[in-house]
Design an enzyme around this catalytic site. Structure first.
Site, PDB file in Angstrom:
ATOM      1  N   GLU A  98      -3.751  -9.702   3.603  1.00  8.17           N
ATOM      2  CA  GLU A  98      -4.473  -9.438   4.853  1.00  8.17           C
ATOM      3  C   GLU A  98      -5.558 -10.470   5.121  1.00  8.17           C
ATOM      4  OE1 GLU A  98      -3.514  -7.163   2.680  1.00  8.17           O
ATOM      5  OE2 GLU A  98      -2.860  -5.334   3.662  1.00  8.17           O
ATOM      6  N   GLU A 152       0.836  -1.210   0.000  1.00  7.91           N
ATOM      7  CA  GLU A 152       0.000   0.000   0.000  1.00  7.91           C
ATOM      8  C   GLU A 152       0.872   1.262   0.000  1.00  7.91           C
ATOM      9  OE1 GLU A 152      -2.348  -1.530   3.341  1.00  7.91           O
ATOM     10  OE2 GLU A 152      -4.146  -1.168   2.131  1.00  7.91           O
TER      11      GLU A 152
END
Ligand code: 3H9
Length: 652
Positions: A124, A104
């Site tokens: 995740e 990210e």
């Protein structure tokens, strides 16, 4: 001490993150990055910035250890927004694994350059989460919703070449990453500033029908886990909502999942997997050399073990008792290697190198130079003893011996050797080249260097190594025996096999215990029960139904019938003949059958596993309750999102 440093050279700032072992985005790293953004942006001597990490990897994600504490600012989503707002180009220089929050951050930079062997992912979902810092909104803008969904909901990682093809990175750097990143930074500093990813247009999925099919497949695979479904939702938000709204939604869902019992359970198992193989007493003890591996036996297990070794770059000599068994064993290994090649897991060159690293022999003398010799022959004490005696006669003095037994007393097997301290148990799970779990069984006489070699071997193979003491079935099969026994009790008490199986699939297991036995072959368990009959305590309840089924010649799928009937359907259907047998057995024992609800079945099965786990701990067979959880999750499909049977006991 600061975890982020800045060096300026000839108008380019190099911002370096140094937070071993995996450069996770701890509070200190986030603070350091926020300062670096501010300083580089305001310093007029800087025209562009390179973001790079020291050590083995680029940022591998948020610091998951901080998830149990209140989050401290600067928060990652804000940091990435600041990064996107800068007026100087940032180039992310990537190596190792750019995962989760790490990817990210890279998506917040205007450009990305990566070493050839870098891997990228938003994993995740494997921690019961979704990306929480804009990954689900930015990634689909860059690579399209289909590829993004695959990475976000499936937790799939992509290699550098693929990342380049789908537009995730701008360039692959062979050689000096920093030098190449600085060169790119200089080039882009001369050009108009690229748009931040969040400002890029986003496409709808190309085919609604295919999108729906992918969603259905993800939902089916989730089996009770919530995060893959949340992943679908956030990726759909990315193309259905304005970017800022999609970002807020992602944050809201991430924070809810972070607090969820499922994420807590998955984080428990993540850290348990890493802690179980740390053995304090092995500190400072060097493992022995591990290059040449001998594997005795070319059956399913032997071939799988040989393939696992080859795939890890080791040399393997397979020994079989006659030419046709040897040929069959080698063919099994070749077919695993070919399968790995056709699935793109290894390239053609590696495939050929691995194939030529395998030799087949009939003479035990061929093992004289092997560093580790693993026997994977028939599960019988006398057969294994005979093999070990032959190995003992030819092996070099430092060679480590291993048995792949799944039940037998490793201490007793060791006593057939001149030096019993050199035998270790290496209990692989089938298919051995795929299953991550390896139980390392420690007989009492074991030498520490031999044990250290066992763990080093597991690491080389990329396995999760769990130490276990000697008892019938060690940790995994002993836990499964108790589970199977309880299932038998419930069937005799009033449940149908299909009720028990359905309840446990609903619980989250990939398949029920009766269907699993049919798949493995009922004759294996039958042989074990016969072997145990003489020592089984007379007071212990014994259910004869499985034995009766075997006496009928029904050994499961391979004979077309077992607990279920497979004559018409591949999945098997309940068989009135088995129901009749069950009724007769209950009657013969004077049991008045009662009905069980799904919750009652689940409750009884899990509490049985927990009691067995407690006994395993009390006897010192497992070193911690985490070890039992890791074994059950990785060996027998206990749902990861429930954290394992022992975790469930403490968490509830
Ligand atoms: C996330 O990023 C959320 C964001 O979207 C939003 C935030 C707002 N944190 O596996 P290894 C430790 S969620 C803390 O043995 P390898 C690990 O416990 C995160 N610690 O090495 C071990 O410690 P120890 C998304 C971590 O080379 C040591 O590092 N990212 C973390 O076989 C070495 O680990 C992930 O899910 C972490 N994130 O594999 C990636 N990661 O030495 C999770 C590792 O004390 N990590 N540690 O036992 C991995 O997949 C592997 O660790 C990795 C390295 C591939 C990186």
């Amino acid at each position: 001490m600061s975890k982020v440093s800045i060096e300026i050279s000839d108008e380019i700032a190099v911002v370096t993150v140094d937070n071993p072992p995996v450069n996770a985005l701890s509070h200190l790293v986030r603070t350091g990055l926020a300062e670096a953004i501010q300083q580089t942006e305001t310093n007029p001597e800087i025209v562009a910035v390179v973001l790079i990490c020291t050590g083995r990897t680029f940022i591998a994600g948020a610091d998951v250890r901080e998830f149990n504490k209140p989050a401290k600012p600067p928060h990652l989503p804000d940091l990435i927004e600041q990064l996107e707002d800068v007026q100087k180009p940032w180039v992310a220089a990537l190596h190792g694994t750019a995962l989760g929050g790490g990817l990210e951050v890279a998506l917040g930079c205007r450009h990305r350059i990566a070493k050839t062997d870098t891997r990228f992912g938003l994993p995740e979902v494997n921690l019961g989460l979704i990306p929480g810092a804009g990954g689900s909104v930015r990634l689909p803008r860059l690579i399209g919703p289909e590829a993004a969904l695959d990475m976000i909901a499936g937790g799939r990682q992509v290699a550098a070449q693929k990342a380049l093809e789908i537009g995730l990175i701008d360039e692959i750097a062979s050689g000096d990453l920093l030098a190449k990143a600085i060169k790119l930074a200089r080039q882009v500093a001369q050009m108009p500033l690229a748009k931040p990813i969040i400002c890029l247009p986003i496409k709808q999925p190309e085919s609604q029908a295919e999108w729906l099919a992918t969603k259905t497949a993800i939902k089916n695979r989730a089996r009770g886990q919530l995060s893959p479904l949340a992943a679908i939702e956030v990726v759909e938000n990315a193309f259905n909502l304005p970017a800022q709204e999609a970002l807020s939604k992602e944050r809201e869902i991430f924070l809810t999942l972070k607090k969820s019992p499922q994420s807590a359970a998955m984080r428990h198992i993540f850290f348990a997997e890493r802690s179980v193989s740390k053995i304090a007493e092995l500190k400072g003890i060097a493992p022995r050399k591990l290059d040449q591996i001998g594997v005795i036996g070319g059956g399913t297990m032997g071939a799988g073990i040989a393939a696992a070794c080859l795939l890890a770059g080791l040399f393997v000599t397979m020994v079989e008792r006659d030419q046709s068994s040897l040929q069959a064993g080698l063919e099994r290994v070749f077919s695993i290697l070919e399968n790995s090649r056709s699935r793109g897991l290894i390239n053609a060159q590696k495939h050929d190198v691995m194939k030529s690293a395998l030799t087949g022999e009939l003479d035990y003398k061929s093992l004289s130079q092997a560093d580790l010799i693993i026997e994977a022959v028939f599960e019988d004490m006398a057969v294994k003893n005979a093999v070990l005696t032959q190995i003992d006669a030819v092996a070099h003095p430092d060679a480590v011996f291993a048995t792949n037994t799944s039940y037998l007393d490793v201490g007793e097997l060791a006593s057939s050797l001149a030096d019993p301290s050199r035998l270790i148990g290496l209990h692989f799970f089938s298919p051995a080249h795929i299953m991550k779990l390896l139980e390392i069984v420690r007989p009492p006489q074991l030498d520490s260097a031999v044990l250290a070699t066992g763990f080093a071997f597991a690491k080389r193979l990329g396995k999760i190594a769990v130490p276990a003491g000697v008892c019938d079935g060690f940790i995994a099969n002993r836990m499964m025996s108790s589970y199977r026994r309880e299932a038998d009790y419930m069937v005799e008490d009033g449940a149908w096999p299909q009720d028990v199986d359905a309840a446990m699939v609903e619980f989250g297991f990939p398949m029920g215990i009766f269907a699993m036995q049919d798949m493995a072959g009922l004759d294996i368990g039958w042989a074990t029960r016969k072997r145990q009959a003489a020592t089984r305590p007379k007071s212990m309840r014994y259910v004869d139904i499985a034995d009766r089924i075997c006496e009928m010649g029904r050994f499961g799928r391979k004979t077309g019938q077992g607990w279920y009937d497979y004559s018409d359907e591949k999945t098997g259907k309940p068989d009135p003949a088995i129901e009749q047998l069950i009724l007769e057995e209950s009657k013969r024992k004077g049991i008045k059958r009662i009905r069980f609800s799904t919750d009652e079945i689940m409750g009884r099965m899990i509490s049985t596993m927990q009691s067995e786990g407690r006994a395993i701990l009390d006897e010192g067979i497992a070193s911690s309750s985490q070890a039992i959880d890791v074994v059950m999750v990785n060996g027998y499909g206990f749902p990861r999102w429930r954290g394992g049977p022992m975790y469930m006991k403490t968490a509830n």
